[in-house]
Write an enzyme that holds these catalytic residues in place. Structure first.
Site, short mmCIF file in Angstrom:
data_model
loop_
_atom_site.label_atom_id
_atom_site.label_comp_id
_atom_site.label_asym_id
_atom_site.label_seq_id
_atom_site.Cartn_x
_atom_site.Cartn_y
_atom_site.Cartn_z
N PHE A 162 33.61 0.82 14.72
CA PHE A 162 32.73 1.44 15.47
C PHE A 162 31.29 0.25 15.28
O PHE A 162 30.82 0.42 14.94
CB PHE A 162 31.93 2.62 13.91
N GLY A 163 31.92 -0.70 15.12
CA GLY A 163 30.81 -2.17 14.88
C GLY A 163 31.38 -2.92 13.96
O GLY A 163 32.28 -3.01 13.80
N ILE A 219 31.76 -11.21 9.55
CA ILE A 219 33.50 -11.08 8.96
C ILE A 219 34.06 -10.27 8.47
O ILE A 219 34.81 -10.07 8.39
CB ILE A 219 32.33 -11.08 7.47
N GLY A 220 34.09 -9.27 10.15
CA GLY A 220 34.95 -7.45 10.23
C GLY A 220 34.36 -7.19 11.09
O GLY A 220 33.45 -6.81 11.71
N GLY A 229 35.09 -3.46 12.84
CA GLY A 229 35.61 -2.09 12.72
C GLY A 229 35.48 -1.40 14.22
O GLY A 229 35.59 -1.93 15.41
N VAL A 243 31.01 -5.75 10.43
CA VAL A 243 30.03 -6.23 9.07
C VAL A 243 29.43 -7.77 9.70
O VAL A 243 30.67 -8.30 9.48
CB VAL A 243 30.59 -6.26 7.79
N ASP A 247 37.14 9.05 -0.62
CA ASP A 247 38.54 7.90 -0.23
C ASP A 247 38.47 6.99 -0.99
O ASP A 247 38.33 5.60 -0.62
CB ASP A 247 37.40 7.42 1.28
N LYS A 262 26.28 -3.46 7.13
CA LYS A 262 27.25 -3.10 7.80
C LYS A 262 26.95 -2.26 9.39
O LYS A 262 25.67 -2.02 9.11
CB LYS A 262 28.08 -1.57 7.62
#
Ligand SMILES: *[C@@H]1O[C@H](CO)[C@@H](O)[C@H](O)[C@H]1NC(C)=O
Ligand SMILES: *[C@@H]1O[C@H](CO)[C@@H](O)[C@H](O)[C@H]1NC(C)=O
Ligand SMILES: *[C@@H]1O[C@H](CO)[C@@H](O)[C@H](O)[C@H]1NC(C)=O
Ligand SMILES: *[C@@H]1O[C@H](CO)[C@@H](O)[C@H](O)[C@H]1NC(C)=O
Ligand SMILES: *[C@@H]1O[C@H](CO)[C@@H](O)[C@H](O)[C@H]1NC(C)=O
Ligand SMILES: *[C@@H]1O[C@H](CO)[C@@H](O)[C@H](O)[C@H]1NC(C)=O
Ligand SMILES: *[C@@H]1O[C@H](CO)[C@@H](O)[C@H](O)[C@H]1NC(C)=O
Ligand SMILES: *[C@@H]1O[C@H](CO)[C@@H](O)[C@H](O)[C@H]1NC(C)=O
Ligand SMILES: *[C@@H]1O[C@H](CO)[C@@H](O)[C@H](O)[C@H]1NC(C)=O
Length: 675
Positions: free
Chosen positions: A364-365, A359-360, A362, A367, A479, A382
């Site tokens: 670095f890998g 579903i996503g 990034g 999700v 963050d 994740k």
């Protein structure tokens, strides 16, 4: 009577002819579409449904054309036929090798032939060869997506570009690959690196009446920008034949990338049907492949060089330890961890980390959405590939402690699992995506109501208060931003990715943690000292309040800094005018004033002037009255702080590639995609 029948038949015949002219098709992935496409040279359809035009073999050519011809000349009046209008949309991924740059590129193509014999690789893109390049008898129209400096340095010099080519590799029009992010209303061109490996959607439209070609590109999850990248007036009537093949051609040269098409639609009777993005297959980047530009790679490489020695030592220690323990699958301290998931369960939940469950994605890998076989709960998993977190006991202790954090306004970390180099973090699955996604949504003119917004900021305050004061240890989030606030089914705000920055303190990447955060949310003292505190979290929360009230991003361009703009309204005594116009005045004035005022107070440049989260909660519940806010600084002194931002922007671009910030990116994008 007979003549009537004749006329009806004639009419029907013309209808059929007109019908036959129009072509429209849609491929959401190419599963089972082998019969609809003519594949030539190295092109194949992968079992996952991806159309791969080339792999990383050097000097290769791949063609894929729709197997039926498309009538491109409109002969409704015989004298001078016009080229028909057409519209096409497709999503592509260019995956470059992990080391160095890839090449060359691919093109959406109208061609009289579906094979193009004799066409050469490299900068000829499998469309032309050194003999026929530039010949008007080619009848080739192409929109090229080229990642390498062109053949003719003077006309085609930008590497990462989009160009319109007619009968020749020299582009008639071209621009560096970029798109207008019109979610930011001031709309600036954002660069888009074609070979970054991310899925990019492109639209090519030709209007046969206005005789204009528009080419637009954007990241796949962005939606179509209103303004095209290239809008080029050109009558195609003399450049097309009556029947043309439509499709793609790609090539590699000495440098080589894999070129994938994920989905494609085309129409000659109006706008191309929209692709169903959630159904497209996605090409995964190979492990350790790098999507960053060389300069960034150099910086990362030199930074990593410093820690290489540590890694080597760590590696030998780990190998030694594993050898020593031999048959033992789990180290005994790992067995004591209640939040440790079995790899097998997560594997089953995500159907073996199947691409379709992503579903996503990034840096670095990915999700994955999954359903646990043990209790049937939906979770977001994740998957972080990172060698630097191997075998670190304190690291695990930290995750265990984060796993015990429980609050209804947090995205609870249910657990974790470590398998070889992969760290898997298991979170609650949150259905409605991120606050940023909803605030800046472009879908169906969706507007988050004031009541929902007020409830969300109250929830986030409760979550942050819990982290700061109500748990056994102080947890600084580091963050806080709208992208890290996820919205659950009851429209409550839930803060995600807390404590991850601290996790990385335990890894070997700790030298980067002093710049954790996101531009626009960084408290001024943070950019000077690098020391995060609960007070810098409050600052970021204040910016989030302003964002929610005004419906604008913290930094839109170097000329628009949200907080400066609200301060100006405040100093003119018209703070309410800063409210989000999309709300159409549908808000409680008192609440709006509170949120804007509290936003300014929390984001006060002096840390001492900011309230604690407990105090913030009291203000939001009307238990205390908001004090008069002053000493905000004159606009001139604010300019100074803007400068500071710019300095930190560049440092963030560098550290943007580090795990802590990219993890944040993963959540927000994952949840956007999940919507
Ligand atoms: C692909 O071909 C099949 C069989 O000829 C046809 O039924 C189908 O509609 C075609 N699909 C597209 C998208 O053109
Ligand atoms: C395509 O088919 C294969 C097997 O036939 C399947 O594994 C894959 O998930 C399918 N892809 C899509 C996008 O439907
Ligand atoms: C590309 O694909 C061909 C055939 O499909 C294969 O022989 C070749 O090894 C592949 N090259 C790379 C670099 O993967
Ligand atoms: C062909 O041209 C006629 C008249 O200009 C127009 O009405 C019709 O829509 C055109 N057809 C196509 C397929 O462009
Ligand atoms: C170039 O392409 C044309 C037509 O596709 C072909 O006839 C010709 O032989 C090719 N020339 C070379 C040098 O390959
Ligand atoms: C490059 O393009 C320019 C302008 O179109 C032209 O004058 C020049 O001869 C070209 N150079 C080569 C090597 O084709
Ligand atoms: C191309 O873009 C221009 C400018 O945005 C717009 O006016 C025009 O309608 C577009 N044409 C097509 C064919 O989409
Ligand atoms: C071709 O386009 C021109 C200008 O748009 C228009 O005047 C003319 O009628 C068109 N011809 C046909 C055959 O549609
Ligand atoms: C896209 O595909 C998904 C899954 O097949 C489906 O649930 C959804 O309704 C589709 N969306 C549209 C807009 O067709």
């Amino acid at each position: 009577m007979a003549s009537t029948i004749y006329l009806v038949l004639l009419f029907l015949f013309f209808c059929m002819v007109a019908e036959a002219q129009d072509v429209e098709f849609l491929f959401n992935g190419f599963n089972g579409s082998e019969a609809n496409l003519t594949l030539d040279k190295v092109s194949i359809i992968k079992p996952s449904g991806l159309l791969r035009l080339t792999n990383k073999t050097q000097n290769a050519v791949g063609h894929a054309f729709y197997s039926e011809k498309v009538q491109m000349l409109n002969r409704s009046s015989s004298s001078s036929p016009n080229a028909s209008s057409f519209s096409t949309a497709f999503v592509f991924q260019i995956i470059s090798p992990s080391k160095g740059e890839g090449g060359f590129g691919f093109a959406f193509t109208l061609s009289p032939s579906d094979r193009l014999p004799g066409a050469e690789a490299g900068h000829y893109l499998g469309l032309f060869n050194s003999t026929n390049d530039g010949w008007s008898s080619n009848y080739i129209f192409a929109v090229e997506f080229d990642t390498v400096n062109g053949f003719n340095e003077s006309t085609d010099s930008v590497g990462n570009h989009v160009g319109i080519n007619i009968n020749s590799v020299d582009s008639k029009a071209g621009k560096p690959a970029s798109y207008i992010d019109d979610v930011d209303r001031l709309g600036s061109f954002e660069e888009l690196v074609l070979e970054s490996g991310q899925p990019i959607q492109a639209w090519v439209e030709y209007n046969g009446v206005t005789k204009c070609i528009n080419v637009t590109i954007a990241p796949m999850d962005h939606g179509k920008p209103i303004q095209p990248l290239i809008s080029f007036p050109q009558d195609l009537s003399t450049y097309v034949r009556e029947d043309m093949y439509v499709g793609f051609s790609a090539s590699t040269g000495n440098k080589a990338s894999s070129h994938y098409i994920l989905g494609w639609s085309f129409s000659t009777k109006g706008e191309a049907p929209p692709l169903n993005l959630s159904r497209l297959p996605i090409a995964l980047q190979e492990k350790n492949s790098s999507s960053f530009r060389p300069s960034v790679i150099v910086i990362i490489a030199s930074l990593c060089g410093v820690t290489t020695l540590l890694f080597v030592i760590l590696f030998f220690l780990t190998v030694y330890k594993i050898k020593w323990r031999q048959s033992e699958a789990l180290e005994d301290w790992e067995l004591e961890c209640p939040h440790r998931f079995r790899y097998q369960d997560l594997y089953t939940a995500t159907k073996g980390f199947k691409k379709s469950e992503i579903i996503g994605v990034g840096g670095f890998g990915a999700v994955y959405k999954g359903r646990l076989p043990t209790n049937g709960n939906e979770v977001a998993v994740k998957k972080i590939n990172n060698n630097s977190i191997q075998g670190l006991r304190e690291f695990t202790a930290e995750i265990e402690s984060l796993g015990r954090l429980r609050h209804k306004n947090l995205v609870n970390l249910q657990g974790w699992c470590k398998k070889n180099n992969d760290l898997l973090l298991v979170y609650d699955f949150i259905p409605n995506g991120s606050l940023a996604g909803l605030l800046f949504s472009r879908i169906n003119n969706f507007v988050l109501s004031w009541e929902q917004r007020f409830n969300i900021v109250k929830g986030v305050a409760a979550g942050l208060l819990y982290l700061h004061e109500e748990w056994e240890q102080v947890v600084i989030h580091r963050d806080v931003k709208s992208g890290n606030v996820l919205i659950d089914a009851e429209m409550n705000g839930r803060l995600g990715d807390f404590g991850l920055a601290r996790l990385y303190d335990h890894g070997t990447m700790s030298h980067t943690t002093n710049i954790v955060g996101t531009i626009g949310y960084l408290a001024p003292e943070l950019t000077r000292t690098g020391q995060s505190s609960t007070s810098s979290d409050v600052y970021a929360y204040g910016i989030l309040l302003l964002e929610v009230a005004c419906g604008r991003k913290p930094v839109e361009t170097s000329n628009f800094i949200l907080i400066d703009s609200v301060i100006e309204y405040h100093q003119m005594g018209r703070i309410i005018d800063a409210a989000d116009p999309k709300l159409n005045s549908a808000f409680v004035v008192k609440e709006m004033e509170l949120v804007l005022g509290l936003g300014l107070l929390c984001s006060h440049r002096k840390p001492k002037a900011r309230p604690t989260m407990r105090q913030v909660t009291r203000y939001l519940n009307w238990e205390d009255k908001l004090p008069v806010i002053d000493d905000l600084g004159s606009p001139d002194s604010l300019r100074g702080s803007t400068k500071f931002m710019e300095v930190s922007v560049s440092s963030n671009t560098i550290t943007g590639s580090y795990p802590s910030s990219s993890i944040g990116y993963m959540t927000s994008s994952s949840m956007d995609a999940g919507r």
